[in-house]
Design a protein around this motif. Structure first.
Motif, short mmCIF file in Angstrom:
data_model
loop_
_atom_site.label_atom_id
_atom_site.label_comp_id
_atom_site.label_asym_id
_atom_site.label_seq_id
_atom_site.Cartn_x
_atom_site.Cartn_y
_atom_site.Cartn_z
N HIS A 99 -44.02 75.11 67.20
CA HIS A 99 -45.07 75.84 67.82
C HIS A 99 -44.83 76.65 68.95
N HIS A 101 -41.98 78.04 69.61
CA HIS A 101 -41.50 79.43 69.19
C HIS A 101 -42.42 80.69 69.13
N VAL A 102 -43.65 80.22 68.58
CA VAL A 102 -44.66 81.43 68.45
C VAL A 102 -45.80 81.40 69.51
N LEU A 105 -47.84 84.80 70.56
CA LEU A 105 -48.29 85.69 69.08
C LEU A 105 -49.61 85.65 69.02
N VAL A 111 -47.42 85.54 63.38
CA VAL A 111 -46.76 84.45 62.93
C VAL A 111 -46.24 84.20 61.85
N TRP A 112 -46.87 84.61 60.80
CA TRP A 112 -46.30 84.56 59.59
C TRP A 112 -45.21 85.31 59.35
N TYR A 114 -42.94 86.05 61.78
CA TYR A 114 -41.79 85.38 62.63
C TYR A 114 -41.42 84.27 61.75
N PHE A 115 -42.29 83.31 61.17
CA PHE A 115 -41.72 82.37 60.24
C PHE A 115 -40.75 83.05 58.98
#
Length: 191
Positions: A99, A101-102, A105, A111-112, A114-115
């Protein structure tokens, strides 16, 4: 919800009619730095089931925020509300370390994405590692059931990563990992 909302064709009817109150009933695995493929597969099934994948993959673009006269666009308000709900679902399915890391956003798509970028190379490396593990699997001193369970476990992980091993290849991997004491069995199976 109001009747004007249910007539809006830009939103998935499943969410308009019955929003999910507690996503944790559907998502049992929280995202860590090492389980992206498994987490993604469970999340994709949910998104597809509720016709919401287009929000996170970016194929659904938001309607204009305002009309030409400067007034608020109700379609945008509904779209943004749905996106924020999806963002909340995504964030609630993360471990605390992921969490972090995002933070900042502000959309489900961001977020999607980024992953996808952060974990895709790890995922490819994991697939290669699993294939090598299967290729170099040896029975050794393990019992036959333990050996077969290891092979099945690796195969299952590859399937979750959308890289399933065919039954024929699986038989070859298993036979290839047997010692010379199983030579007659291997010969009888292969002939």
């Amino acid at each position: 919800m109001s009747s004007s909302t249910s007539s809006d064709s830009s939103l998935p009817q499943a969410i308009i009619q019955a929003p999910i109150a507690n996503i944790h009933h559907f998502l049992s695995i929280k995202l860590t730095t090492s389980n992206y493929l498994i987490w993604r597969s469970q999340f994709l099934a949910l998104l597809r089931g509720y016709d919401l994948l287009s929000y996170v993959d970016g194929t659904a673009t938001p309607p204009p925020m305002q009309f030409d006269d400067g007034s608020s666009n109700p379609a945008y308000i509904l779209w943004h509300k749905q996106d924020q709900l999806l963002l909340s679902w995504l964030l609630s399915s993360l471990t605390e370390s992921v969490h972090a890391h995002v933070v900042g956003l502000e959309s489900s798509h961001a977020v999607w994405q980024y992953f996808s970028s952060a974990f895709s190379s790890q995922s490819q490396a994991r697939i290669i590692q699993l294939r090598l593990s299967l290729h170099s699997l040896k029975k050794g001193a393990d019992s036959m059931s333990s050996y077969l369970l290891k092979a099945k476990s690796i195969s299952d992980e590859l399937s979750l990563a959308s890289k399933p091993v065919s039954d024929d290849d699986m038989v070859l991997y298993i036979l290839g990992g047997l010692s010379s004491e199983y030579a007659s069995l291997v010969t009888s199976i292969t002939t």
